[in-house]
Design an enzyme around this catalytic site. Structure first.
Site, PDB file in Angstrom:
ATOM      1  N   SER A   7     -47.478  33.069  24.483  1.00 22.94           N
ATOM      2  CA  SER A   7     -47.338  33.022  23.023  1.00 22.94           C
ATOM      3  C   SER A   7     -47.180  31.582  22.566  1.00 22.94           C
ATOM      4  CB  SER A   7     -46.123  33.837  22.580  1.00 22.94           C
ATOM      5  OG  SER A   7     -45.830  33.517  21.239  1.00 22.94           O
ATOM      6  N   HIS A  32     -51.866  34.497  22.974  1.00 22.56           N
ATOM      7  CA  HIS A  32     -51.164  35.320  21.983  1.00 22.56           C
ATOM      8  C   HIS A  32     -50.754  34.443  20.801  1.00 22.56           C
ATOM      9  CE1 HIS A  32     -48.771  38.831  20.711  1.00 22.56           C
ATOM     10  NE2 HIS A  32     -47.846  37.957  20.351  1.00 22.56           N
ATOM     11  N   ASP A  34     -49.034  34.315  17.033  1.00 16.45           N
ATOM     12  CA  ASP A  34     -48.107  35.032  16.158  1.00 16.45           C
ATOM     13  C   ASP A  34     -48.194  34.539  14.729  1.00 16.45           C
ATOM     14  OD1 ASP A  34     -46.520  36.780  17.969  1.00 16.45           O
ATOM     15  OD2 ASP A  34     -46.113  34.874  18.961  1.00 16.45           O
ATOM     16  N   MET A  36     -46.939  34.905  10.917  1.00 15.73           N
ATOM     17  CA  MET A  36     -45.783  35.436  10.157  1.00 15.73           C
ATOM     18  C   MET A  36     -45.863  34.990   8.703  1.00 15.73           C
ATOM     19  SD  MET A  36     -42.796  34.491  12.827  1.00 15.73           S
ATOM     20  CE  MET A  36     -42.935  34.879  14.570  1.00 15.73           C
ATOM     21  N   HIS A  65     -51.388  38.536  16.627  1.00 15.09           N
ATOM     22  CA  HIS A  65     -50.312  39.468  16.275  1.00 15.09           C
ATOM     23  C   HIS A  65     -49.885  39.178  14.837  1.00 15.09           C
ATOM     24  CE1 HIS A  65     -45.828  40.693  17.230  1.00 15.09           C
ATOM     25  NE2 HIS A  65     -46.382  41.482  16.338  1.00 15.09           N
ATOM     26  N   MET A  67     -47.682  39.623  11.809  1.00 13.86           N
ATOM     27  CA  MET A  67     -46.389  40.111  11.306  1.00 13.86           C
ATOM     28  C   MET A  67     -46.380  39.848   9.803  1.00 13.86           C
ATOM     29  SD  MET A  67     -44.155  38.775  14.500  1.00 13.86           S
ATOM     30  CE  MET A  67     -45.538  37.789  15.093  1.00 13.86           C
ATOM     31  N   MET A 136     -42.622  45.760  20.493  1.00  8.38           N
ATOM     32  CA  MET A 136     -41.696  44.628  20.389  1.00  8.38           C
ATOM     33  C   MET A 136     -40.442  44.926  21.206  1.00  8.38           C
ATOM     34  SD  MET A 136     -43.150  42.287  18.580  1.00  8.38           S
ATOM     35  CE  MET A 136     -41.712  41.215  18.785  1.00  8.38           C
ATOM     36  N   GLY A 141     -40.125  37.898  14.589  1.00  7.22           N
ATOM     37  CA  GLY A 141     -39.832  36.796  13.670  1.00  7.22           C
ATOM     38  C   GLY A 141     -39.511  35.489  14.379  1.00  7.22           C
ATOM     39  N   PHE A 142     -38.974  35.595  15.579  1.00  6.77           N
ATOM     40  CA  PHE A 142     -38.542  34.379  16.269  1.00  6.77           C
ATOM     41  C   PHE A 142     -38.784  34.479  17.768  1.00  6.77           C
ATOM     42  CE2 PHE A 142     -35.983  35.135  12.529  1.00  6.77           C
ATOM     43  CZ  PHE A 142     -36.101  33.930  11.848  1.00  6.77           C
ATOM     44  N   GLY A 143     -39.084  33.324  18.362  1.00  9.34           N
ATOM     45  CA  GLY A 143     -39.170  33.259  19.821  1.00  9.34           C
ATOM     46  C   GLY A 143     -37.777  33.052  20.395  1.00  9.34           C
ATOM     47  N   GLY A 144     -37.675  33.129  21.700  1.00  6.44           N
ATOM     48  CA  GLY A 144     -36.430  32.777  22.386  1.00  6.44           C
ATOM     49  C   GLY A 144     -35.298  33.781  22.269  1.00  6.44           C
ATOM     50  N   ASP A 174     -43.729  42.477  24.088  1.00  8.64           N
ATOM     51  CA  ASP A 174     -43.590  41.169  23.444  1.00  8.64           C
ATOM     52  C   ASP A 174     -42.135  40.867  23.092  1.00  8.64           C
ATOM     53  OD1 ASP A 174     -43.973  38.846  22.014  1.00  8.64           O
ATOM     54  OD2 ASP A 174     -45.178  39.753  20.419  1.00  8.64           O
TER      55      ASP A 174
HETATM   56  C1  DX5 Z   1     -41.812  37.224  18.067  1.00 10.33           C
HETATM   57  C2  DX5 Z   1     -43.214  37.058  18.557  1.00 10.33           C
HETATM   58  C3  DX5 Z   1     -43.322  36.795  20.004  1.00 10.33           C
HETATM   59  C4  DX5 Z   1     -42.605  35.559  20.469  1.00 10.33           C
HETATM   60  C5  DX5 Z   1     -42.183  35.795  21.884  1.00 10.33           C
HETATM   61  O1  DX5 Z   1     -41.807  37.709  16.781  1.00 10.33           O
HETATM   62  O2  DX5 Z   1     -43.983  38.211  18.294  1.00 10.33           O
HETATM   63  O3  DX5 Z   1     -44.678  36.788  20.439  1.00 10.33           O
HETATM   64  O4  DX5 Z   1     -43.374  34.405  20.387  1.00 10.33           O
HETATM   65  O5  DX5 Z   1     -41.430  34.721  22.280  1.00 10.33           O
HETATM   66  P1  DX5 Z   1     -40.425  34.776  23.501  1.00 10.33           P
HETATM   67  O6  DX5 Z   1     -41.231  35.037  24.728  1.00 10.33           O
HETATM   68  O7  DX5 Z   1     -39.797  33.414  23.480  1.00 10.33           O
HETATM   69  O8  DX5 Z   1     -39.436  35.882  23.244  1.00 10.33           O
HETATM   70 ZN    ZN Z   2     -46.055  38.294  19.214  1.00 11.99          ZN
END
Ligand code: DX5
Ligand code: ZN
Length: 215
Positions: A7, A32, A34, A36, A65, A67, A136, A141-144, A174
């Site tokens: 991602s 991938h 994302d 938003m 993806h 969102m 999901m 909305g957020f990574g990490g 994801d």
């Molecule tokens: C979150 C995204 C994910 C995100 C995953 O809303 O859809 O694709 O980038 O990031 P990690 O692997 O850091 O959880």
């Molecule tokens: Zn995603």
């Protein structure tokens, strides 16, 4: 072996070309991306121009993806930008069947995404029409973020549902995926692993991708 989908949300946008080249060299099959809108999710990421630039760097599949609310307004633009797969959220689509048909008519693979609180059962009447279910494993909305353990049970349910009906639908997971939890996710029935932070924030992204691939 699972399909690996790094991602780009977690990548370094100032070094995007090098990040793309790195993933091109890797065993990952999908990019991938994302998108938003600050409406469906409480964050804004990027849109068509970035997808278009990334598309130019790779022949791997661009897995977009969305969102966003009202995805039907942008499906054609994402096709033009180079998306191979377009995934929309169950929770964001009043006319989901129409959205899925639109994506397939544009010759992209169609995906439906579900949030952690959305039951797998709700997919019953759309499952036969999609190519991908993106489940999901964090709130979008957020990574990490941290992987929500209940996802494992949902993957098993969805696997059963797909296999019982003999459908050809990929299960993509994801959020919060690490080399440490990936084996249990694949054992539960996942086909595709999306990973952002665990790949791009690591010192050796290629090694992490190889680890996820060969569990
Ligand atoms: C979150 C995204 C994910 C995100 C995953 O809303 O859809 O694709 O980038 O990031 P990690 O692997 O850091 O959880
Ligand atoms: Zn995603």
């Amino acid at each position: 072996m699972p399909i690996i989908a790094p991602s780009f949300l977690a990548s370094d946008f100032l070094r995007l070309q090098q990040e793309c080249e790195l993933i091109n060299k890797s065993e990952a099959e999908w990019f991938h991306l994302d998108v938003m809108d600050g409406r469906f999710v409480p964050n804004i990421s990027f849109g068509m121009p970035l997808v278009e630039q990334i598309r130019k760097t790779t022949s791997k599949a661009c897995d977009v993806h969305l969102m966003i609310i009202e995805p039907e307004k942008y499906a054609e633009d994402f096709k033009k930008a180079g998306a191979d797969h377009l995934t929309v959220h169950f929770e964001a689509c009043t006319h989901l069947h129409r959205n899925i048909e639109q994506i397939k008519n544009l010759s992209m693979k169609a995906g439906v995404a579900i949030n952690p609180h959305t039951p797998v059962d709700f997919l019953k009447d759309i499952l036969q029409d999609v190519d991908i279910v993106l489940m999901m494993s964090v709130n979008p909305g957020f990574g990490g973020q941290k992987f929500i353990p209940h996802t494992i049970e949902k993957i098993k349910q969805l696997r059963r549902m797909i296999d019982e009906r003999g459908l050809n639908v990929l299960i993509e997971i994801d959020g919060g995926i690490l080399p440490e939890n990936a084996a249990s996710i694949v054992a539960a029935g996942a086909d595709v692993l999306v990973a952002g932070s665990s790949i791009f924030k690591s010192k050796d992204p290629l090694a992490v991708i190889a680890q996820l691939k060969h569990l």
